[in-house]
Motif scaffolding. Sequence first.
Motif, PDB file in Angstrom:
ATOM      1  N   MET A   1       0.724  -1.213  -0.095  1.00 18.98           N
ATOM      2  CA  MET A   1       0.024   0.053   0.030  1.00 18.98           C
ATOM      3  C   MET A   1       0.638   1.025  -0.157  1.00 18.98           C
ATOM      4  O   MET A   1       0.541   2.396  -0.705  1.00 18.98           O
ATOM      5  CB  MET A   1      -0.848   0.132   1.436  1.00 18.98           C
ATOM      6  N   ALA A   2       1.889   1.163   0.632  1.00 20.74           N
ATOM      7  CA  ALA A   2       2.677   2.498   0.821  1.00 20.74           C
ATOM      8  C   ALA A   2       3.426   2.695  -0.484  1.00 20.74           C
ATOM      9  O   ALA A   2       3.745   3.771  -0.971  1.00 20.74           O
ATOM     10  CB  ALA A   2       3.878   2.163   1.812  1.00 20.74           C
TER      11      ALA A   2
ATOM     12  N   GLY B   1       2.248   2.225  -3.382  1.00 20.72           N
ATOM     13  CA  GLY B   1       1.158   2.623  -4.277  1.00 20.72           C
ATOM     14  C   GLY B   1       0.125   1.930  -4.743  1.00 20.72           C
ATOM     15  O   GLY B   1      -0.635   1.896  -5.774  1.00 20.72           O
TER      16      GLY B   1
ATOM     17  N   PRO C   1      -2.458   1.710   5.568  1.00 19.96           N
ATOM     18  CA  PRO C   1      -0.993   1.287   5.334  1.00 19.96           C
ATOM     19  C   PRO C   1      -0.388   1.356   6.540  1.00 19.96           C
ATOM     20  O   PRO C   1       0.798   0.726   6.768  1.00 19.96           O
ATOM     21  CB  PRO C   1      -0.428   2.334   4.325  1.00 19.96           C
TER      22      PRO C   1
ATOM     23  N   LEU D   1       0.618   8.231   4.221  1.00 18.22           N
ATOM     24  CA  LEU D   1       0.407   7.172   4.674  1.00 18.22           C
ATOM     25  C   LEU D   1      -0.666   7.316   6.031  1.00 18.22           C
ATOM     26  O   LEU D   1      -1.315   6.335   6.352  1.00 18.22           O
ATOM     27  CB  LEU D   1       1.933   6.485   5.517  1.00 18.22           C
TER      28      LEU D   1
ATOM     29  N   ASP E   1      -8.698   7.496  -1.241  1.00 20.39           N
ATOM     30  CA  ASP E   1      -7.647   6.602  -1.210  1.00 20.39           C
ATOM     31  C   ASP E   1      -6.758   6.258  -2.254  1.00 20.39           C
ATOM     32  O   ASP E   1      -5.679   6.140  -2.297  1.00 20.39           O
ATOM     33  CB  ASP E   1      -8.166   5.296  -0.477  1.00 20.39           C
ATOM     34  N   ASP E   2      -7.626   6.052  -3.373  1.00 23.29           N
ATOM     35  CA  ASP E   2      -6.897   5.704  -4.634  1.00 23.29           C
ATOM     36  C   ASP E   2      -6.224   6.589  -5.123  1.00 23.29           C
ATOM     37  O   ASP E   2      -4.952   6.389  -5.740  1.00 23.29           O
ATOM     38  CB  ASP E   2      -7.964   5.008  -5.683  1.00 23.29           C
TER      39      ASP E   2
ATOM     40  N   SER F   1      -3.116   6.804  -3.235  1.00 25.69           N
ATOM     41  CA  SER F   1      -2.157   5.624  -3.395  1.00 25.69           C
ATOM     42  C   SER F   1      -1.321   5.999  -4.818  1.00 25.69           C
ATOM     43  O   SER F   1      -0.007   5.834  -4.928  1.00 25.69           O
ATOM     44  CB  SER F   1      -2.880   4.235  -3.870  1.00 25.69           C
ATOM     45  N   ALA F   2      -2.046   6.576  -5.688  1.00 26.15           N
ATOM     46  CA  ALA F   2      -1.224   6.713  -6.896  1.00 26.15           C
ATOM     47  C   ALA F   2      -0.229   7.759  -6.765  1.00 26.15           C
ATOM     48  O   ALA F   2       0.838   7.877  -7.286  1.00 26.15           O
ATOM     49  CB  ALA F   2      -2.291   7.293  -7.904  1.00 26.15           C
TER      50      ALA F   2
ATOM     51  N   ARG G   1       1.596   8.352  -3.799  1.00 25.67           N
ATOM     52  CA  ARG G   1       2.510   7.735  -3.109  1.00 25.67           C
ATOM     53  C   ARG G   1       3.148   6.937  -4.191  1.00 25.67           C
ATOM     54  O   ARG G   1       4.613   6.835  -4.207  1.00 25.67           O
ATOM     55  CB  ARG G   1       2.018   6.479  -2.356  1.00 25.67           C
TER      56      ARG G   1
END
Lengths: 416, 227
Positions: free
Chosen positions: A328-329, A331, A409, B60, B80-81, B84-85, B87
């Motif tokens: 998760m971290a 991505g 995460p 995070l 959230d997604d 994620s992208a 990160r």
Amino acid sequence: MTAWSRIAEIGLIAWRCAGMARHALWAAKTRSLFVVAGIALGIASLTIIVAAVDGAERKANEMVAIFGPDAALVLGGNIESRAVGQRTLTLSYEDAAVLRRSLPGAYLVVPMRAKSNVQVRYAGRVTQVPLVVGTTAGYARAWDWPLSEGRDLSEEDLTRSARVGLIGDTIAQELFGKQSPIGRTVLMDRFPVQIVGRLSYRGVSGGGGAVDDRIIMPITTLTKRFHLERNYFRALRVKFHDPEYMSAHVENMRSLLRHLHNLRPEEEDDFSILTADEILQFLSTFKGGLILFLGVTALVAMVVGGFVLANLFYLGVDERRSEIGLKMALGAPRWAILTQILLEAVGLTLIGAILGMFLGMAMGQLLARLEVLEILFSWKVFGFALFASLAIGLIFGLKPARRAASMTPIEALKGN
Amino acid sequence: MSGSQPIIQLQNIEKTFLLGDLNIEVLKGVSIDIDQGEFVALRGASGSGKSTLMHILGLLDRPTGGRYLLQGEDVANLPDDRLSALRNQLFGFIFQTFYLIPYISALENVMLPGLYGATPARQLKHRAEELLTQVGLADRFHFRPGQLSGGQQQRVAMARALLNDPQVLLADEPTGQLDSATSAEIMALLQSIHGQGRTVILVTHDAATADFAEREVLLHDGLVQDR
């Protein structure tokens, strides 16, 4: 980004999740093995059920086809409530004569007697014939059983008590090999019988056993030579016109026989009438029992397999918190985590299904060899097994997968 | 990108954890600006809130108060997604305990962040090989993490952090589990990463390690301490 390239990207990521799932399963070999074994047992039972039910179905159809939809078999004695010591020789020649003369719709009435385990020799070869049937003219016609060569028994054979017989295909093979048995004389318990006809190969009977190992003789010859009761016989084959009125035919026959046997209304039949319908009924009861018994077994086995999967995956997700958090971290979107865990579950259940199918087929073959069950494998088994394993993987994998995907995460990373 | 706007702006960031009935205030209003290409050390004793701050910086974790502007965009309302992208594309992470996946090779570990994007596998592999060579592990592509020393594992993690060519590198006590000689090598690598023009944010408790950075932010009890 266009919709198409987005779809392509999702497909690519899902494909890569499958690769990660494969690695993860391989890394947890013991856990994977337990799940596979659990599912395989369930699928094996399912495979056997489907094959056995299909086998029973095929058997039923064969038996009905051989028995004939237009025929009835009358047996002496009541097979539903066979009292100890009850007489089974209740059908007389008088009965047969009356039925032949006055039962409406009946066009063929053939009485039968049998003598079991008779030794037969020909030119130094000896074989044990399990069943010698004594009957009247028209046996082959009464059983819709064509002759491959020679002729049927005739009225003349009967009145003369001729020493002639029809031979079953298996015995003909055993005694004569490739030669024709017609016109040759065999010794049955020391007295000579000339073979006049050869029955074609049939395989199975209405009763389920082999039928090609019998010899058919005039009933008069049989009773005389083996010193059997002369007035009674064991069974009666009746063929009717208009099979659509079979139930009426059977009722007519029943009341006529009760009348001939002087049975009072409160007394039970001292004979039994079998028709194709009854064979089907018996088989559907049998099939129902089979489905119930094996179905419960398979269901239990598969649910147990599913719980094993859910449990081990739950533990696995917990153990792999840091791995999930890391992904998760780095991505990984939630759906990718969900996809990977679900693919792991479905991957294992599919492997279990394939192993289970082979296991089921092996066990089915064994049961068939031991003549416990009649089985028939088809593509249906494949379909059922794949569908069931897919369903188990998705249903029991969903909760652990959602749990993994719902972690944050940070919570997942700290978990280690 | 213009140098006028900081890449990261924290405005009065607060983070409160709920522990039973107890509210634990870990960050009590932290404001920091970090410019594109800076090398910043966040230093503080354990319990100062530096790790929590780094989690918030790296998307995070979400703050319970204040504003976080990333390239001028408030991240508070992003789904959230989308986080994620971000990160995946904008950040590289290095952790104290490396966090390598034990059952795949060094090369596959490095490729991991790329697997959640559309870059073709061949290209990812080529890039991962290049990065592992840069960190001095050209002969260790197919080793499992368990077959590598701590320093080598951290180099693998650094190569992984660089795979998607991120603008910001977040390093959380990267030398915490390494001996001093290995630590010096890792810090030299971090400096060379900074030399490539990337923003590097280093979290540490150790003053000597923090000295590698251009700027030091001291955290104490959930607040930035003025010197």
